[in-house]
Write an enzyme that holds these catalytic residues in place. Structure first.
Site, PDB file in Angstrom:
ATOM      1  N   HIS A 191      49.424  51.212  42.648  1.00 55.90           N
ATOM      2  CA  HIS A 191      50.314  51.703  41.592  1.00 55.90           C
ATOM      3  C   HIS A 191      51.695  52.083  42.122  1.00 55.90           C
ATOM      4  CE1 HIS A 191      46.645  51.543  39.249  1.00 55.90           C
ATOM      5  NE2 HIS A 191      47.494  51.220  38.295  1.00 55.90           N
ATOM      6  N   ARG A 298      51.646  52.077  30.145  1.00 57.50           N
ATOM      7  CA  ARG A 298      50.711  52.888  30.953  1.00 57.50           C
ATOM      8  C   ARG A 298      51.020  54.369  30.700  1.00 57.50           C
ATOM      9  NH1 ARG A 298      51.761  48.739  35.020  1.00 57.50           N
ATOM     10  NH2 ARG A 298      49.799  47.899  35.803  1.00 57.50           N
ATOM     11  N   GLU A 433      38.976  43.864  32.604  1.00 58.48           N
ATOM     12  CA  GLU A 433      39.348  44.000  34.017  1.00 58.48           C
ATOM     13  C   GLU A 433      38.145  44.281  34.898  1.00 58.48           C
ATOM     14  OE1 GLU A 433      42.287  47.128  34.407  1.00 58.48           O
ATOM     15  OE2 GLU A 433      41.371  48.339  32.846  1.00 58.48           O
ATOM     16  N   ASN A 456      44.863  43.015  37.956  1.00 55.32           N
ATOM     17  CA  ASN A 456      44.944  43.851  39.169  1.00 55.32           C
ATOM     18  C   ASN A 456      43.560  44.365  39.529  1.00 55.32           C
ATOM     19  OD1 ASN A 456      47.629  43.454  38.776  1.00 55.32           O
ATOM     20  ND2 ASN A 456      48.028  45.488  37.958  1.00 55.32           N
ATOM     21  N   ASP A 457      42.855  44.839  38.507  1.00 54.53           N
ATOM     22  CA  ASP A 457      41.498  45.322  38.759  1.00 54.53           C
ATOM     23  C   ASP A 457      40.476  44.185  38.766  1.00 54.53           C
ATOM     24  OD1 ASP A 457      41.616  48.119  39.217  1.00 54.53           O
ATOM     25  OD2 ASP A 457      42.295  48.362  37.163  1.00 54.53           O
ATOM     26  N   CYS A 504      48.065  41.481  31.306  1.00 52.10           N
ATOM     27  CA  CYS A 504      49.091  42.473  31.667  1.00 52.10           C
ATOM     28  C   CYS A 504      49.022  42.858  33.133  1.00 52.10           C
ATOM     29  CB  CYS A 504      48.981  43.701  30.774  1.00 52.10           C
ATOM     30  SG  CYS A 504      47.390  44.510  30.892  1.00 52.10           S
TER      31      CYS A 504
END
Ligand code: PEP
Ligand code: MG
Length: 576
Positions: A191, A298, A433, A456-457, A504
């Site tokens: 992050h 977010r 995710e 990302n995850d 995203c």
């Protein structure tokens, strides 16, 4: 000149002086003093208390102006510590008795206070330990003649070098004079790296021993495209990088020429290009770069750098502002996704062995419906001011989605009972995710209005690669065939159920994957605002048929590296 290699986390080039921040280690030696030096040491102590007081009052003023009075009041407790007569008198009497330097005496008294407070079973007093520690460090710094380094005090643009930066450190850099940053650890989708993109500054992370090799004020070149940091560059290198900076500006200009054009392929398939944001004040940048909406807001950054929890009204005002500003475009608000590498001080989350596999995101929200519902009510209330949608992070199966929706219904009922208006039909989506969600996307699609793929995850979970660990960063492959198959499965399931599917995660903003994702049928791409013009430019260079063929061929390859090289080559062909 020394070249260090790291992980390219946020693109761009920056040249400037290093500014090191690190874990503060104050070394305090025991130094015996003479009888006649005692008054000098007492004076030093008193001056340090006065300087610390001045420092805190200034900080309090600045925070009051920038963040509001409530945040500034946190420092009242710090000022009280400075006035603690017992502590001051103990230092002076021990100094007279033991005849050693005051810094040594003070650090001993401080430690004793902290030990005593830690043993008392009282939550309020326990919280005061952090205050005592903080003020104590400030006083010690003055006693030792060391300046506190604060990003807020910067006078010129610098490149921050640190072992690690927490997302809240990065959030504090917001609007400060930081032109790039370099860290010893971290991965591409940590992050901290994501924050660098939203601040539009280059970043290289995972540079082993950067903090050892880089000295304060060294001149640095940070190449966030290649993941390179150059210490003390020679004239020739400086010149090359200066030219490269210019070249990149020229390319950016070419992309900017299409920023307001639709993201449509040559044969007319139109894609929605959205922006990811962390703060409401990014909205002007979102508009400037030609986004057609916000695909990921977010919201956890709301909770950072403060000691209390945001009130429903604060949530509401922020969401209302973003909704109104972006109208008629849609804004997808993601509900609280704390945990993983985003720890928030207000919640007592026990430290876990595997935080990314632990109590995070929707799991935390379902266990704390009070916190969750407060946010849901604020989103619902703001929904009448624009085109708002909401989505839940980390859904791993249908029960979680159903449970979250039940709490949403309760929130709606509470507003209804109070006669507060909201959009009853607000679209509710699930982030996909977690591999279990990707594999059961057909089941989830029956109860979701849309999907958003959080790569990302999804990548870290499907490849078993910690997204913030630089040691395994080489295994973090967005184009791994396993990931591509999961993405295809999600898109097909969504389309079979006639719902839209966006992405995203950072992969959506990687130019070399754009054609493949377009060809796989992705409806919406959401990314950091500054990459939007480039993505639009790429999409406008192909036909949908061409993109489908690229996706088809990519799916037949065996390794992530092959897919990456193939996609890159195809992109170059198209852009020629
Ligand atoms: C993701 O996981 O891809 C995502 C967008 O969420 P975050 O990066 O905030 O975990
Ligand atoms: Mg995620």
């Amino acid at each position: 000149m020394i070249e260090l290699k790291g992980i390219a986390a946020a693109s761009g080039i920056s040249i400037g002086p290093a500014y090191k921040i690190g874990k503060e280690e104050l070394v305090i030696e025991r130094e015996p003093i003479k009888e006649q030096d005692i008054p000098i040491q007492i004076q030093l102590f008193e001056e340090s208390l006065i300087k610390t007081r001045r420092e805190i009052i200034e900080l309090q003023k600045r925070i009051g102006l920038e963040m509001g009075q409530e945040e500034a009041e946190i420092f009242d407790a710090h000022l009280l510590v400075l006035e603690d007569r017992m502590l001051i008198e103990e230092v002076i009497s021990r100094l007279k008795k033991e005849k050693v330097n005051v810094a040594y005496i003070f650090s001993g008294v401080l430690k004793k206070y902290i030990d005593v407070f830690s043993k008392i079973e009282d939550e309020y007093l326990k919280e005061r330990i952090a205050d005592i520690n903080d003020v104590g460090k400030r006083i010690l710094r003055h006693l030792l003649g060391k300046e506190k380094k604060s990003l807020g005090d910067l006078k010129e643009k610098v490149i921050v070098v640190a072992h690690d930066l927490s997302p809240s450190d990065t959030a504090a850099m917001h609007k400060q004079l930081v032109s790039a940053f370099v860290t010893d650890i971290g991965g591409k989708t940590s992050h901290t790296a994501i924050m660098a993109k939203s601040l539009e500054i280059p970043a290289v992370v995972g540079v082993e021993e950067a903090t050892v090799k880089i000295k304060p004020s060294d001149l640095l070149i940070v190449d966030g495209n290649k993941g390179i940091v150059i210490i003390d560059p020679d004239e020739k290198t400086l010149q090359i990088y200066g030219q490269e900076e210019e070249r990149l500006k020229g390319i950016a200009q070419r992309f900017l020429s299409v920023k307001d054009a639709p993201a449509a392929t040559i044969d007319g398939r139109t894609i929605d290009i959205y922006a990811n944001i962390e703060f409401p004040d990014e909205v002007p940048s979102v508009k400037l770069h030609g986004a057609m909406g916000i695909g990921l807001y977010r919201t956890e950054f709301f909770y950072m750098n403060r000691k209390d929890l945001p009130l429903e009204e604060e949530h509401y005002q922020a969401y209302k502002y973003v909704a109104e500003e972006m109208k008629p475009y849609s804004v997808i608000i993601r509900t609280l996704d704390l945990g993983g590498d985003k720890f928030l001080s207000q919640f007592e989350i026990p430290s876990e062995m595997q935080p990314f596999l632990g109590w995070r995101a929707i799991r935390f929200c379902l266990a704390r419906p009070d916190i969750f519902k407060l946010q849901l009510r604020a989103i619902l209330r703001a929904s009448v001011h624009g085109n708002l949608k909401l989505m839940y992070p980390m859904i791993s199966g249908i029960e979680e989605l159903e449970q979250a929706n039940r709490i949403l219904e309760e929130a709606k009922e509470e507003l209804r009972n109070k006669g507060i208006p909201f959009n009853n039909d607000i679209p509710v989506g699930a982030m996909i995710e977690v591999p279990s969600a990707a594999m059961t996307a057909d089941i989830l699609a029956k109860q979701a209005d849309f999907f958003s793929i959080g790569t990302n995850d999804l990548i870290q979970y499907s490849l078993a690669v910690d997204r913030v660990n630089e040691k395994v960063a080489y295994l973090y492959e967005p184009a791994h065939p396993a990931v591509l198959r999961l993405i295809k499965n999600i898109i097909d399931a969504a389309h079979n159920a006639h719902i839209k599917v966006g992405m995203c995660g950072e992969m959506a903003g990687e130019p070399s994957f754009a054609l493949m994702l377009l060809g796989l049928g992705l409806d919406e791409f959401s990314m950091p605002p500054q990459v939007i013009p480039e993505l639009k430019y790429i999409i406008r260079c192909v036909t949908f048929k061409q993109a489908q063929e690229i996706a088809h061929q990519a799916l037949m390859l065996s390794t992530g590296r092959e897919v990456e090289e193939f996609s890159h080559a195809k992109l170059n062909e198209v852009l020629k």
